[in-house]
Design a protein around this motif. Structure first.
Motif, PDB file in Angstrom:
ATOM      1  N   SER A  72      10.889 -42.181  16.351  1.00 27.74           N
ATOM      2  CA  SER A  72      12.153 -42.239  15.637  1.00 27.74           C
ATOM      3  C   SER A  72      13.226 -41.947  16.677  1.00 27.74           C
ATOM      4  O   SER A  72      13.159 -40.936  17.378  1.00 27.74           O
ATOM      5  CB  SER A  72      12.181 -41.192  14.520  1.00 27.74           C
ATOM      6  OG  SER A  72      13.445 -41.194  13.891  1.00 27.74           O
ATOM      7  N   ALA A  85      17.887 -38.963  21.221  1.00 24.47           N
ATOM      8  CA  ALA A  85      16.812 -38.085  20.749  1.00 24.47           C
ATOM      9  C   ALA A  85      15.680 -38.949  20.210  1.00 24.47           C
ATOM     10  O   ALA A  85      15.905 -39.805  19.353  1.00 24.47           O
ATOM     11  CB  ALA A  85      17.319 -37.136  19.672  1.00 24.47           C
ATOM     12  N   ASP A  87      11.886 -38.715  18.531  1.00 23.65           N
ATOM     13  CA  ASP A  87      10.808 -37.936  17.912  1.00 23.65           C
ATOM     14  C   ASP A  87       9.514 -38.725  18.024  1.00 23.65           C
ATOM     15  O   ASP A  87       9.523 -39.950  17.902  1.00 23.65           O
ATOM     16  CB  ASP A  87      11.061 -37.709  16.417  1.00 23.65           C
ATOM     17  CG  ASP A  87      12.290 -36.876  16.124  1.00 23.65           C
ATOM     18  OD1 ASP A  87      12.763 -36.161  17.021  1.00 23.65           O
ATOM     19  OD2 ASP A  87      12.781 -36.969  14.983  1.00 23.65           O
ATOM     20  N   THR A 123      11.758 -30.320  22.434  1.00 24.65           N
ATOM     21  CA  THR A 123      11.684 -29.341  21.351  1.00 24.65           C
ATOM     22  C   THR A 123      10.481 -29.656  20.473  1.00 24.65           C
ATOM     23  O   THR A 123      10.333 -30.788  20.005  1.00 24.65           O
ATOM     24  CB  THR A 123      12.963 -29.405  20.488  1.00 24.65           C
ATOM     25  OG1 THR A 123      14.105 -29.317  21.336  1.00 24.65           O
ATOM     26  CG2 THR A 123      12.991 -28.283  19.463  1.00 24.65           C
ATOM     27  N   ARG A 124       9.640 -28.660  20.259  1.00 25.60           N
ATOM     28  CA  ARG A 124       8.536 -28.823  19.304  1.00 25.60           C
ATOM     29  C   ARG A 124       9.120 -28.758  17.898  1.00 25.60           C
ATOM     30  O   ARG A 124       9.948 -27.915  17.599  1.00 25.60           O
ATOM     31  CB  ARG A 124       7.500 -27.714  19.469  1.00 25.60           C
ATOM     32  CG  ARG A 124       6.723 -27.811  20.744  1.00 25.60           C
ATOM     33  CD  ARG A 124       5.586 -26.766  20.745  1.00 25.60           C
ATOM     34  NE  ARG A 124       4.965 -26.669  22.039  1.00 25.60           N
ATOM     35  CZ  ARG A 124       3.973 -27.446  22.451  1.00 25.60           C
ATOM     36  NH1 ARG A 124       3.513 -28.375  21.660  1.00 25.60           N
ATOM     37  NH2 ARG A 124       3.455 -27.298  23.649  1.00 25.60           N
ATOM     38  N   ARG A 125       8.666 -29.668  17.041  1.00 28.71           N
ATOM     39  CA  ARG A 125       9.138 -29.681  15.654  1.00 28.71           C
ATOM     40  C   ARG A 125       8.200 -28.864  14.788  1.00 28.71           C
ATOM     41  O   ARG A 125       6.986 -28.864  14.990  1.00 28.71           O
ATOM     42  CB  ARG A 125       9.212 -31.127  15.149  1.00 28.71           C
ATOM     43  CG  ARG A 125      10.240 -31.945  15.894  1.00 28.71           C
ATOM     44  CD  ARG A 125      10.474 -33.281  15.240  1.00 28.71           C
ATOM     45  NE  ARG A 125       9.303 -33.774  14.567  1.00 28.71           N
ATOM     46  CZ  ARG A 125       8.723 -34.932  14.802  1.00 28.71           C
ATOM     47  NH1 ARG A 125       9.197 -35.734  15.700  1.00 28.71           N
ATOM     48  NH2 ARG A 125       7.659 -35.321  14.137  1.00 28.71           N
ATOM     49  N   ARG A 126       8.751 -28.185  13.821  1.00 28.65           N
ATOM     50  CA  ARG A 126       7.937 -27.370  12.893  1.00 28.65           C
ATOM     51  C   ARG A 126       6.926 -28.216  12.132  1.00 28.65           C
ATOM     52  O   ARG A 126       5.851 -27.747  11.802  1.00 28.65           O
ATOM     53  CB  ARG A 126       8.823 -26.663  11.873  1.00 28.65           C
ATOM     54  CG  ARG A 126       9.613 -25.548  12.443  1.00 28.65           C
ATOM     55  CD  ARG A 126      10.359 -24.854  11.335  1.00 28.65           C
ATOM     56  NE  ARG A 126      11.491 -24.161  11.904  1.00 28.65           N
ATOM     57  CZ  ARG A 126      12.283 -23.392  11.232  1.00 28.65           C
ATOM     58  NH1 ARG A 126      12.114 -23.228   9.936  1.00 28.65           N
ATOM     59  NH2 ARG A 126      13.284 -22.792  11.822  1.00 28.65           N
ATOM     60  N   THR A 127       7.301 -29.448  11.859  1.00 29.34           N
ATOM     61  CA  THR A 127       6.439 -30.341  11.084  1.00 29.34           C
ATOM     62  C   THR A 127       5.385 -31.014  11.959  1.00 29.34           C
ATOM     63  O   THR A 127       4.609 -31.827  11.469  1.00 29.34           O
ATOM     64  CB  THR A 127       7.283 -31.423  10.390  1.00 29.34           C
ATOM     65  OG1 THR A 127       8.016 -32.143  11.389  1.00 29.34           O
ATOM     66  CG2 THR A 127       8.236 -30.813   9.387  1.00 29.34           C
ATOM     67  N   LYS A 130       7.178 -33.609  18.492  1.00 29.30           N
ATOM     68  CA  LYS A 130       8.264 -33.092  19.337  1.00 29.30           C
ATOM     69  C   LYS A 130       9.455 -34.043  19.305  1.00 29.30           C
ATOM     70  O   LYS A 130       9.350 -35.182  18.848  1.00 29.30           O
ATOM     71  CB  LYS A 130       7.777 -32.938  20.773  1.00 29.30           C
ATOM     72  CG  LYS A 130       7.427 -34.267  21.433  1.00 29.30           C
ATOM     73  CD  LYS A 130       6.862 -34.074  22.809  1.00 29.30           C
ATOM     74  CE  LYS A 130       6.241 -35.346  23.358  1.00 29.30           C
ATOM     75  NZ  LYS A 130       5.151 -35.893  22.580  1.00 29.30           N
ATOM     76  N   THR A 131      10.559 -33.534  19.810  1.00 26.47           N
ATOM     77  CA  THR A 131      11.754 -34.339  20.037  1.00 26.47           C
ATOM     78  C   THR A 131      12.103 -34.237  21.510  1.00 26.47           C
ATOM     79  O   THR A 131      12.215 -33.131  22.046  1.00 26.47           O
ATOM     80  CB  THR A 131      12.940 -33.840  19.184  1.00 26.47           C
ATOM     81  OG1 THR A 131      12.570 -33.888  17.809  1.00 26.47           O
ATOM     82  CG2 THR A 131      14.184 -34.683  19.415  1.00 26.47           C
ATOM     83  N   THR A 133      15.039 -35.088  24.080  1.00 27.38           N
ATOM     84  CA  THR A 133      16.472 -35.361  24.034  1.00 27.38           C
ATOM     85  C   THR A 133      17.014 -35.512  25.436  1.00 27.38           C
ATOM     86  O   THR A 133      16.663 -34.730  26.330  1.00 27.38           O
ATOM     87  CB  THR A 133      17.216 -34.223  23.311  1.00 27.38           C
ATOM     88  OG1 THR A 133      16.620 -34.022  22.033  1.00 27.38           O
ATOM     89  CG2 THR A 133      18.679 -34.552  23.126  1.00 27.38           C
TER      90      THR A 133
END
Length: 138
Positions: A72, A85, A87, A123-127, A130-131, A133
């Protein structure tokens, strides 16, 4: 995920979102990046637009190859920067590799993104996933 969705608001062209899961998605991401820069006011310099398209291409290709096969992309314009960014569903972090100068194994993309961007962040995503950027000078 085989479909690609593009959304570029017509009233304020400051955000573009692309989702994809195939090589067609990479092409759509490049087109969306070019359309995004074409609609910014003031318009960025041509070399800035070209750099944005290159960074988008590298990040979404890496997401497809190394990040679980789906991505994404979100583009956002700030007064002094353009934010890219991407994902993907993989928890694996990007890492610098020695580029393959004799074959087709790659290794150039993450080096290039880090060289062209003002700054990069992962950045690691909680769900899950990662993202990645990158902020490019506007």
């Amino acid at each position: 995920m085989n479909s690609t969705t593009i959304s570029i608001p017509s009233t304020r062209p400051v955000v573009a979102v692309v989702r994809g899961g195939s090589a067609v998605g990479v092409v759509q991401a490049r087109r969306a990046a070019r359309a995004f820069t074409d609609r910014l006011t003031p318009a960025p310099r041509p070399d800035t637009a070209d750099t944005l398209v290159l960074v988008v291409s590298e990040l979404v290709t890496n997401a497809l190859r190394h990040g679980g096969g789906a991505f994404s992309l979100c583009l956002n314009a700030h007064p002094d920067a353009i934010e890219v960014a991407v994902d993907d569903p993989s928890p694996r972090m990007p890492h610098l590799r020695t580029p393959d100068l004799n074959g087709a194994a790659g290794g150039f993309g993450w080096h290039m993104v880090n060289h062209l961007a003002r700054t990069t962040a992962i950045t690691r995503r909680r769900t899950g996933g990662k993202t990645v950027t990158a902020f490019l000078p506007r």
